[in-house]
Structures are given as structure tokens and as C-alpha cells.
Design an enzyme around this catalytic site. Structure first.
Site, short mmCIF file in Angstrom:
data_model
loop_
_atom_site.label_atom_id
_atom_site.label_comp_id
_atom_site.label_asym_id
_atom_site.label_seq_id
_atom_site.Cartn_x
_atom_site.Cartn_y
_atom_site.Cartn_z
N ASP A 1 0.96 -1.17 -0.13
CA ASP A 1 0.04 -0.12 -0.03
C ASP A 1 0.96 1.01 -0.12
OD1 ASP A 1 1.12 0.19 2.57
OD2 ASP A 1 -0.83 -0.80 3.45
N ASP B 1 1.53 5.12 1.71
CA ASP B 1 0.84 6.04 2.84
C ASP B 1 1.51 7.44 2.51
OD1 ASP B 1 0.34 3.74 4.80
OD2 ASP B 1 2.53 3.16 4.57
N ASP C 1 10.69 4.89 12.04
CA ASP C 1 11.62 3.70 12.79
C ASP C 1 12.93 3.22 11.85
OD1 ASP C 1 10.03 2.78 10.59
OD2 ASP C 1 9.10 0.97 11.85
P1 ATP Z 1 4.44 -2.14 4.97
O1 ATP Z 1 3.34 -1.15 4.76
O2 ATP Z 1 5.08 -2.56 3.68
O3 ATP Z 1 3.91 -3.13 6.03
P2 ATP Z 1 5.53 0.33 6.00
O4 ATP Z 1 7.01 0.60 6.25
O5 ATP Z 1 4.79 1.14 5.10
O6 ATP Z 1 5.51 -1.36 5.55
P3 ATP Z 1 3.48 1.04 7.75
O7 ATP Z 1 3.02 0.30 8.90
O8 ATP Z 1 2.55 1.20 6.57
O9 ATP Z 1 4.67 0.21 7.47
O10 ATP Z 1 3.73 2.34 8.37
C1 ATP Z 1 4.25 3.56 7.45
C2 ATP Z 1 5.23 4.20 7.94
O11 ATP Z 1 5.10 4.79 9.10
C3 ATP Z 1 6.57 3.35 8.01
O12 ATP Z 1 7.32 3.33 7.00
C4 ATP Z 1 7.16 4.12 9.18
O13 ATP Z 1 8.01 5.20 8.42
C5 ATP Z 1 6.46 4.71 9.98
N1 ATP Z 1 6.01 3.77 11.06
C6 ATP Z 1 5.06 2.78 11.16
N2 ATP Z 1 5.09 2.26 12.16
C7 ATP Z 1 6.23 2.91 12.96
C8 ATP Z 1 6.50 2.33 14.43
N3 ATP Z 1 6.15 1.50 15.18
N4 ATP Z 1 7.62 3.39 14.81
C9 ATP Z 1 8.04 4.22 13.96
N5 ATP Z 1 7.69 4.54 12.80
C10 ATP Z 1 6.53 3.89 12.40
MG MG Z 2 2.52 0.84 4.61
#
Ligand code: ATP
Ligand code: MG
Length: 487
Positions: A52, A54, A128
Site C-alpha cells: 500500500d 502511505d 523507525d
Molecule cells: P508495509 O506497509 O509494507 O508493511 P510500511 O513501512 O509502509 O510497511 P506501515 O505500518 O504502513 O509500514 O507504516 C508506514 C510508515 O510509518 C513506516 O514506513 C514508518 O516510517 C512509519 N512507522 C510505522 N510504524 C512505526 C513505528 N512503530 N515506529 C515508528 N515509525 C513507524
Molecule cells: Mg505501508
């Protein structure tokens, strides 16, 4: 901070779905700045298909709501953000955040509230992993890189921003995210993370809400690399934090299902994370059933109560939603029904809403060497492909076997039938249609001639210790019955 040309990093608007462009454009038009951030940018750079996209903006959730109106819902308390619907897709839009204020952290350092709006520089700091901090403005064709994150993407390194111990204490879920990303992207984990990734720290996961842990466990199950992540859960001592009773052991069954799940995801098929929970908790469910049986509880009640017990214990770690719990219990219950179907119910059973999941579960058990399925996985596999006439024939055949076996078990001591070296089989189901006229003439070898050693049976065979053969009326001792919430 470096500003990179996005097209030079392999990104372009052509790779983006209309939904995320729509959100970025609407926010820009309303006078805000907006970027795509996180996994979408990271995965595109790695040539992978993002799950997805964001978005992040300087607009507050209320201002985002003003821009999108009814297409927008503000969600979350600890971490407030906007869900914007664009076409059939949902985009998460977050507001730039500043570091949380001191008073909203727990005594263990966990951030309890994180809704302090800030600048893009502050927002970057609180993300993160470095690879998740790339900000992409597709219309300007630029990527903002605050920490040489592109280098980490290229060298396939998972690096936490800041001090790993503090970052894990702030939010222990980051430990799960570390394992998920390392497995999914096949990245190596930075040595500074490895230094602190100890049982003392993973223990902090017990402070995380079971709802959030369920969400994270779902992400692990659907990462497409479940088979790679499971050993890591054991290695890093995380398994115990996620699964209440399931032993930290990857059985052949779990391994088979994990591979199967990854394969399904790789070809774009859907998967149900609850199915994997049913698999993980299967052994402990059986143990619990045996516990109740040993107390003299009748089998149906033992199964119902064991199912409730196991899921209740699991809810102390990850709260499985009610519909998923029902699904899991139905899949377990289906195992008994598929193993020992009443002949007149076979066809109806194959049309049952939970048949497919129950059958897949049974077949996967069988394919991973579980002999207690008595070859019924293959039996049902063959059955589904048969014509109406063939089905009628094999049901008749099954019925006769069942009756004969019952008669035999009445005269034979059950314990004798159960000895592992003295198993008899019922003839396998075959796919080939047989003329009706030959049905009655078919001579079957005497039971004694067909004694097989355990493990020598071909799939599609039913053994003499099949529940059909040893089923006995159990006299209920009501003083022993332990009543559960369903009664
Ligand atoms: P995916 O969607 O492929 O699982 P993602 O990195 O996009 O991976 P998301 O959970 O969609 O993960 O979160 C979007 C963004 O928000 C992350 O890339 C990160 O920058 C931030 N983020 C998410 N969760 C955390 C956390 N627990 N601590 C710090 N930053 C976070
Ligand atoms: Mg994501």
C-alpha cells in the site's frame, strides 16, 4: 538532507496507483505539502510491488477532513491519523509529528500518546528504520533523504534511527517490524540492533495491547515470507510473546502451511490469517482435548471446551476477533467431521461453508506426514472431482466398509485394533468410474490379508483405527463434565 531525483531512483508516477496521486494532488491543491512515505517508496525502489501507499502532510487530521469531507475518517487515539477513501482504496494520511512530550510515556519508556504535530524534519526522526524515511513528491519528481537511507536500501541493511534500545523501549512493536522487514526484504539487521535484541527487551512486548499484537501478527502471516520469519521469531525469543501456549517449535505441519501461504501470496491468491492461527494452535488444541477426554468428558464436549480454552489463553497475547475465532473452531471441528463422516451427510458436508478451509487443513496435515488423518485428505480430494454416479458409488462403498468395520469392532477388543503394527485398511477411493453392475460382485480381500504397518498406507486409504471403527457409545458421567460458556 539530500534531495534526489526520483526518476533516477527508479520511481515515476506511472508506477503509482491513481488513488495515492489523487490524495497528494488534493492536499497540494488545498495549499498543504504532501509526500508519499514509508513502505511504498521503499518497495518501489527495490523493484517490489508495494502492499500500500502511505501519505504524510503538514495538514492536521481536522484539516485533512476538511479537504476530503465524507471520504475521510479520523482514526486512532494513541496515534491519530486520517483514513481517506479514494475510489475503492484506502490511503492512510498522517500528519508530520514532533517527538512525543515526556509525560505521555509509560514508566518503561513506552510512548502512550503520539499526537504532537511538528515539521518534516521532526517527523523523519520519529520514524523507525532508515529505509522507511524516504519522502517522495511524485509531481515534483523528488525524494527527500534525511539520513542516507538510499544507501541502506542499496546495501540491504535494516538500521534503526537513533539508539536501538530506546527506540524498542518506546515502541516494542518495532521489534516485530524489524523481523518482518528483514524477512520480507531479505535485509541484514544492523549489528547495533542485534546487540540489544535480547529476551529482556522482547519481554516488553507483553506490555503491548493484544489488539495491536494481533494486527502485527496478521502482517507477519501475510508478509509473503512467513517461512523465513517463523524461525526468526524463535531465534529472537519473540514467539512466546505472540503465542500463548503454542510451543516455540516449527512442526512439519506449520512449515508446510507457511510455505503454502507464501506461495499463495506470491501468485496473488488471498489468505486468511485465522487459518494460520488454527494451524499454530492445533497441537495445543489436541493436547487440551486429550486432557478433557482423560477426565471422561465426551468427545464433542471435550473438543468444544478445548477450543474455547485455547483461544481464551491466546487472547491474553493477541485478541483474535470473534469472527476469526469462530472460523478457527469451525476448522478444528471440521477435522472430526471430515475424518469420520456419516455416509448420508458426505455430499452436504462437501457443500458446507467451512468445507474448503477444513479440507485444506486436513490435506495439509496429511501432506506433512500426519497419519492420524487416515488418508481422508486424499479421499476428499478425490471425492470432489467425481461425477454424481461415482460419488454415489464411493459413498456406498464407504458405507459398507463402515458397517462392516463397526461389526468387527464390536467383537474385537479396541486396544487390539489400536496397536501401531496391526492396522487394517479400508480400500482406497478411486477416481475411475465403475459400472454399477460390478459393484456387488467386487470381492474384497479378508481383513487379515490387508494388515499394514503404520506409515505404509497409500493416500486415499482408511485404517482400522479410523474413528469409525473404534467409535463406542460413551456413557456420560455428568459429575465429570466441565461446562464451558457455550452451555
Ligand atoms: P508495509 O506497509 O509494507 O508493511 P510500511 O513501512 O509502509 O510497511 P506501515 O505500518 O504502513 O509500514 O507504516 C508506514 C510508515 O510509518 C513506516 O514506513 C514508518 O516510517 C512509519 N512507522 C510505522 N510504524 C512505526 C513505528 N512503530 N515506529 C515508528 N515509525 C513507524
Ligand atoms: Mg505501508
Amino acid at each position: 538532507m539530500q534531495t534526489l531525483r526520483a526518476s533516477k531512483c527508479g520511481l515515476s508516477t506511472a508506477l503509482l496507483p491513481a488513488s495515492i496521486l489523487d490524495v497528494i494532488d488534493a492536499l497540494t491543491k488545498a495549499g498543504y505539502v504532501a509526500y508519499i512515505v514509508g513502505g511504498g517508496v521503499r518497495d518501489l525502489m527495490l523493484g517490489q510491488n508495494p502492499k500500500d501507499f502511505d501519505a504524510v502532510t503538514n495538514a492536521t487530521p481536522l484539516q485533512i477532513k476538511e479537504v476530503f469531507g465524507r471520504r475521510c475518517r479520523i482514526i486512532g487515539r494513541r496515534f491519530e491519523l486520517a483514513h481517506v477513501y479514494s475510489g475503492r482504496e484506502l490511503i492512510e494520511v498522517a500528519t508530520f509529528r514532533a517527538p512525543p512530550k515526556k509525560e505521555v510515556t509509560s514508566s518503561a519508556g513506552m510512548i502512550l500518546r503520539d499526537n504532537n504535530w511538528g515539521t518534516i524534519e521532526q517527523d523523519f526522526i520519529r520514524r523507525d528504520f532508515s529505509i522507511n524515511t524516504l519522502y517522495y513528491q511524485p509531481r515534483k519528481d523528488i525524494i527527500l533523504d534525511f539520513c542516507n537511507a538510499v544507501d541502506d536500501v542499496q546495501s540491504k541493511t535494516l538500521r534503526l534511527l537513533g539508539d536501538p534500545q530506546t527506540r524498542f523501549e518506546e515502541d516494542p512493536v518495532r521489534m516485530l517490524r524489524a523481523l518482518r522487514f528483514a524477512a520480507k526484504l531479505n535485509f541484514s539487521i544492523d549489528k547495533n540492533i542485534l546487540k540489544v535484541f535480547t529476551p529482556e527487551l522482547t519481554h516488553l512486548l507483553s506490555d503491548v495491547s493484544p489488539h495491536r499484537l494481533y494486527d502485527e501478527s496478521q502482517k507477519l502471516f501475510t508478509s509473503g515470507h512467513l517461512n523465513r520469519v517463523l524461525p526468526m521469531l524463535i531465534q529472537f525469543d519473540v514467539w512466546k510473546q505472540l503465542f500463548a501456549e503454542a510451543k516455540p517449535k516449527i512442526t512439519l505441519f506449520i512449515e508446510r502451511v507457511a510455505k503454502n501461504t507464501d506461495q499463495r501470496i506470491s501468485i496473488g491468491k488471498t489468505i486468511n490469517p485465522a487459518f494460520f492461527y488454527a494451524v499454530l494452535l492445533w497441537e495445543i488444541f489436541l493436547e487440551r482435548c486429550n486432557f478433557y477426554l482423560s477426565k471422561g468428558v465426551v468427545p464433542a464436549e471435550a473438543r468444544a471446551q478445548a477450543g474455547l480454552d485455547v483461544l481464551k489463553r491466546q487472547a491474553t497475547r493477541t485478541i483474535i476477533p470473534r469472527f476469526a475465532e469462530t472460523f478457527i473452531r469451525e476448522v478444528w471441528e471440521m477435522q472430526t467431521r471430515l475424518l469420520n463422516p456419516k455416509p448420508q451427510q458426505i455430499e452436504a458436508l462437501s457443500g458446507h461453508a467451512r468445507f474448503r478451509a477444513g479440507f485444506d487443513f486436513l490435506l495439509l496435515r496429511e501432506k506433512s506426514g500426519d497419519e492420524t488423518t487416515m488418508g481422508m485428505g486424499a479421499w476428499w480430494d478425490a471425492y470432489q472431482l467425481m461425477s454424481v454416479d461415482e460419488k454415489e458409488r464411493v459413498i456406498g462403498q464407504y458405507n459398507r466398509q463402515r458397517t462392516r468395520s463397526r461389526r468387527q469392532t464390536q467383537s474385537v477388543d479396541v486396544s487390539e485394533v489400536k496397536t501401531p503394527h496391526q492396522q487394517t485398511e479400508i480400500e482406497p477411493l478411486v477416481n475411475e468410474p465403475e459400472p454399477r453392475s460390478r459393484r456387488t460382485r467386487k470381492v474384497k480381500p479378508h481383513l487379515d490379508e490387508r494388515v499394514l504397518e503404520k506409515g505404509t498406507s497409500q493416500s486415499g486409504e482408511i485404517h482400522a483405527d479410523h474413528p469409525i471403527l473404534k467409535r463406542k457409545r460413551v456413557k456420560r458421567d455428568l459429575t465429570q463434565v466441565i461446562f464451558g460458556p457455550t452451555q
